[in-house]
Design an enzyme around this catalytic site. Sequence first.
Site, PDB file in Angstrom:
ATOM      1  N   LYS A   1       0.864  -1.177   0.000  1.00 16.27           N
ATOM      2  CA  LYS A   1       0.000   0.000   0.000  1.00 16.27           C
ATOM      3  C   LYS A   1       0.901   1.228   0.000  1.00 16.27           C
ATOM      4  O   LYS A   1       2.030   1.184   0.500  1.00 16.27           O
ATOM      5  CB  LYS A   1      -0.876  -0.002   1.262  1.00 16.27           C
ATOM      6  CG  LYS A   1      -2.055   0.923   1.178  1.00 16.27           C
ATOM      7  CD  LYS A   1      -3.322   0.204   0.804  1.00 16.27           C
ATOM      8  CE  LYS A   1      -4.503   1.129   0.764  1.00 16.27           C
ATOM      9  NZ  LYS A   1      -5.751   0.434   0.490  1.00 16.27           N
TER      10      LYS A   1
ATOM     11  N   GLY B   1     -19.515   7.970   5.983  1.00 20.25           N
ATOM     12  CA  GLY B   1     -18.788   8.170   4.722  1.00 20.25           C
ATOM     13  C   GLY B   1     -19.692   7.863   3.534  1.00 20.25           C
ATOM     14  O   GLY B   1     -19.231   7.450   2.476  1.00 20.25           O
TER      15      GLY B   1
ATOM     16  N   GLY C   1     -19.051   9.131  -0.056  1.00 16.89           N
ATOM     17  CA  GLY C   1     -17.843   8.678  -0.747  1.00 16.89           C
ATOM     18  C   GLY C   1     -18.161   7.683  -1.853  1.00 16.89           C
ATOM     19  O   GLY C   1     -19.324   7.349  -2.105  1.00 16.89           O
ATOM     20  N   HIS C   2     -17.106   7.224  -2.499  1.00 13.67           N
ATOM     21  CA  HIS C   2     -17.281   6.304  -3.626  1.00 13.67           C
ATOM     22  C   HIS C   2     -18.003   5.034  -3.190  1.00 13.67           C
ATOM     23  O   HIS C   2     -19.069   4.706  -3.699  1.00 13.67           O
ATOM     24  CB  HIS C   2     -15.911   5.928  -4.208  1.00 13.67           C
ATOM     25  CG  HIS C   2     -15.277   7.027  -4.981  1.00 13.67           C
ATOM     26  ND1 HIS C   2     -14.428   7.932  -4.407  1.00 13.67           N
ATOM     27  CD2 HIS C   2     -15.390   7.377  -6.281  1.00 13.67           C
ATOM     28  CE1 HIS C   2     -14.031   8.788  -5.326  1.00 13.67           C
ATOM     29  NE2 HIS C   2     -14.598   8.477  -6.472  1.00 13.67           N
ATOM     30  N   VAL C   3     -17.403   4.308  -2.234  1.00 11.97           N
ATOM     31  CA  VAL C   3     -18.000   3.035  -1.818  1.00 11.97           C
ATOM     32  C   VAL C   3     -19.320   3.289  -1.099  1.00 11.97           C
ATOM     33  O   VAL C   3     -20.330   2.616  -1.356  1.00 11.97           O
ATOM     34  CB  VAL C   3     -17.044   2.233  -0.897  1.00 11.97           C
ATOM     35  CG1 VAL C   3     -17.670   0.899  -0.526  1.00 11.97           C
ATOM     36  CG2 VAL C   3     -15.705   2.013  -1.562  1.00 11.97           C
TER      37      VAL C   3
HETATM   38  P1  NAD Z   1     -13.826   8.223  -0.547  1.00  6.03           P
HETATM   39  O1  NAD Z   1     -12.764   9.202  -0.255  1.00  6.03           O
HETATM   40  O2  NAD Z   1     -14.504   8.286  -1.861  1.00  6.03           O
HETATM   41  O3  NAD Z   1     -14.940   8.295   0.574  1.00  6.03           O
HETATM   42  C1  NAD Z   1     -14.681   8.482   1.914  1.00  6.03           C
HETATM   43  C2  NAD Z   1     -15.775   9.394   2.447  1.00  6.03           C
HETATM   44  O4  NAD Z   1     -15.637   9.477   3.860  1.00  6.03           O
HETATM   45  C3  NAD Z   1     -15.701  10.825   1.889  1.00  6.03           C
HETATM   46  O5  NAD Z   1     -16.964  11.213   1.395  1.00  6.03           O
HETATM   47  C4  NAD Z   1     -15.298  11.658   3.109  1.00  6.03           C
HETATM   48  O6  NAD Z   1     -15.847  12.966   3.089  1.00  6.03           O
HETATM   49  C5  NAD Z   1     -15.864  10.829   4.232  1.00  6.03           C
HETATM   50  N1  NAD Z   1     -15.248  11.059   5.534  1.00  6.03           N
HETATM   51  C6  NAD Z   1     -13.954  11.207   5.851  1.00  6.03           C
HETATM   52  N2  NAD Z   1     -13.811  11.361   7.176  1.00  6.03           N
HETATM   53  C7  NAD Z   1     -15.043  11.301   7.706  1.00  6.03           C
HETATM   54  C8  NAD Z   1     -15.568  11.397   9.018  1.00  6.03           C
HETATM   55  N3  NAD Z   1     -14.775  11.585  10.075  1.00  6.03           N
HETATM   56  N4  NAD Z   1     -16.903  11.262   9.211  1.00  6.03           N
HETATM   57  C9  NAD Z   1     -17.721  11.069   8.150  1.00  6.03           C
HETATM   58  N5  NAD Z   1     -17.277  10.988   6.870  1.00  6.03           N
HETATM   59  C10 NAD Z   1     -15.971  11.099   6.662  1.00  6.03           C
HETATM   60  O7  NAD Z   1     -13.174   6.769  -0.285  1.00  6.03           O
HETATM   61  P2  NAD Z   1     -13.716   5.364  -0.763  1.00  6.03           P
HETATM   62  O8  NAD Z   1     -12.959   4.943  -1.954  1.00  6.03           O
HETATM   63  O9  NAD Z   1     -15.194   5.363  -0.797  1.00  6.03           O
HETATM   64  O10 NAD Z   1     -13.224   4.434   0.451  1.00  6.03           O
HETATM   65  C11 NAD Z   1     -13.863   4.462   1.699  1.00  6.03           C
HETATM   66  C12 NAD Z   1     -13.181   3.497   2.665  1.00  6.03           C
HETATM   67  O11 NAD Z   1     -13.213   2.176   2.128  1.00  6.03           O
HETATM   68  C13 NAD Z   1     -11.683   3.792   2.897  1.00  6.03           C
HETATM   69  O12 NAD Z   1     -11.348   3.426   4.210  1.00  6.03           O
HETATM   70  C14 NAD Z   1     -10.983   2.873   1.927  1.00  6.03           C
HETATM   71  O13 NAD Z   1      -9.676   2.551   2.326  1.00  6.03           O
HETATM   72  C15 NAD Z   1     -11.894   1.668   1.998  1.00  6.03           C
HETATM   73  N6  NAD Z   1     -11.826   0.848   0.797  1.00  6.03           N
HETATM   74  C16 NAD Z   1     -12.129   1.370  -0.409  1.00  6.03           C
HETATM   75  C17 NAD Z   1     -12.094   0.557  -1.528  1.00  6.03           C
HETATM   76  C18 NAD Z   1     -12.478   1.083  -2.885  1.00  6.03           C
HETATM   77  O14 NAD Z   1     -12.704   0.267  -3.788  1.00  6.03           O
HETATM   78  N7  NAD Z   1     -12.609   2.384  -3.063  1.00  6.03           N
HETATM   79  C19 NAD Z   1     -11.717  -0.789  -1.413  1.00  6.03           C
HETATM   80  C20 NAD Z   1     -11.438  -1.296  -0.138  1.00  6.03           C
HETATM   81  C21 NAD Z   1     -11.487  -0.468   0.965  1.00  6.03           C
END
Ligand code: NAD
Length: 356
Positions: free
Chosen positions: A80, A180, A183-185
């Site tokens: 990572k 969150g 966010g994307h997920v």
């Molecule tokens: P992202 O940045 O698109 O979304 C994260 C969201 O969390 C954002 O909207 C942000 O504003 C919000 N956020 C941050 N701090 C916060 C808080 N204290 N309270 C409330 N909201 C908060 O990221 P993502 O790609 O959706 O990933 C989300 C999580 O899932 C991460 O931990 C990432 O490591 C994990 N993850 C993602 C993937 C993937 O395919 N994108 C795969 C495995 C794990």
Amino acid sequence: MSVFEHPSFDNHEKVLFATDEKTGLKAIIGVHSTARGPSCGGCRFWTYDNSADALQDALRLSQGMSYKNVMADLPIGGGKSVIMKPQGNFDRDALFQAFGRAVESLNGNYITAEDVGVSPDDMMSVHKQTKYVTGLPEGKAASGDPSPTTADGVFRGIRACVKRATGSEDLNGLRVAVQGAAGHVGSYLCEHLSRAGAELIVADMNVDGLKKHVDNFGAVIVDKDAIYDQEVDVFAPCALGSVINPETIDRLKVKIVAGAANNQLATRDMGAALQKRRILYAPDYVINAGGIINVMGEIRGDFDPQWVKGKLAGLEATLGEILDRAENEGRPSNDIADEMARARLEEAAAAKAAAA
Ligand code: NAD
């Protein structure tokens, strides 16, 4: 700041500190294990208060990727990277190209992809400097944004936990708090949950990004700090790590914790603390492996959606095995998952050493 003595250092094979004065790059790449193949895992672009926090993330997240990849039975190791977001103006393309050169210097020991704060376009910038990059928006086997597949896996994990907790996998009317959610997920997960009839309580730092969930799914927005206090069936952390900690655990009034965020438990003993409170915990790296499975489809060179679906079904089976053992042995699910992951990694390392 110590490295080898760092509490999160777990005999990582390599830790690369990469800087580039011209672009402002400050990156750390953790290669935890290549026992099963090149280490693979996303790149996080984040505002860190200091380099100690960035190192902590790189060490924990890369170890987590080894566990995630081995539990998803993928022929890759765990790595990572984190890039410390520069203050002020910066040239994003140049910065990610500089990161690409750092990835290239590892000669294929590490393959990167998107994580928090990184887009498929950023990966195109990285691709200008190295072929060891996935999650590209175009190309022969391009898999694009991994988030929809991650959300699919997390949704399956939630459904499997609900079945254990209630005897039925019907989510209709169940209340789920998504942290969150903008966010994307989180966004894709909200779609799955709403389609299955769940009621959504959502929080995010980006409150504007939550409005679409109100309009589309009738979600209720709560303050980001109030998300821990909701009386709901499921808490789905989909923001950042360490959200299950001594300050939050007693506020949870839920039956299940299952979400996408990596390293949800601030410390390992939080798993036992959840178990003591009769809260079912789906180990994060088991149910959030959809994204890396998607990426693996690209590494294989022949992106096949059916193969991806088969692997997602495999995640559900693995989660079932972990929860069965946790129940039968009366032990926390995260300990069982870690134990299984470590045993599989040791087996791979022994096989690699024997073949050398
Ligand atoms: P992202 O940045 O698109 O979304 C994260 C969201 O969390 C954002 O909207 C942000 O504003 C919000 N956020 C941050 N701090 C916060 C808080 N204290 N309270 C409330 N909201 C908060 O990221 P993502 O790609 O959706 O990933 C989300 C999580 O899932 C991460 O931990 C990432 O490591 C994990 N993850 C993602 C993937 C993937 O395919 N994108 C795969 C495995 C794990």
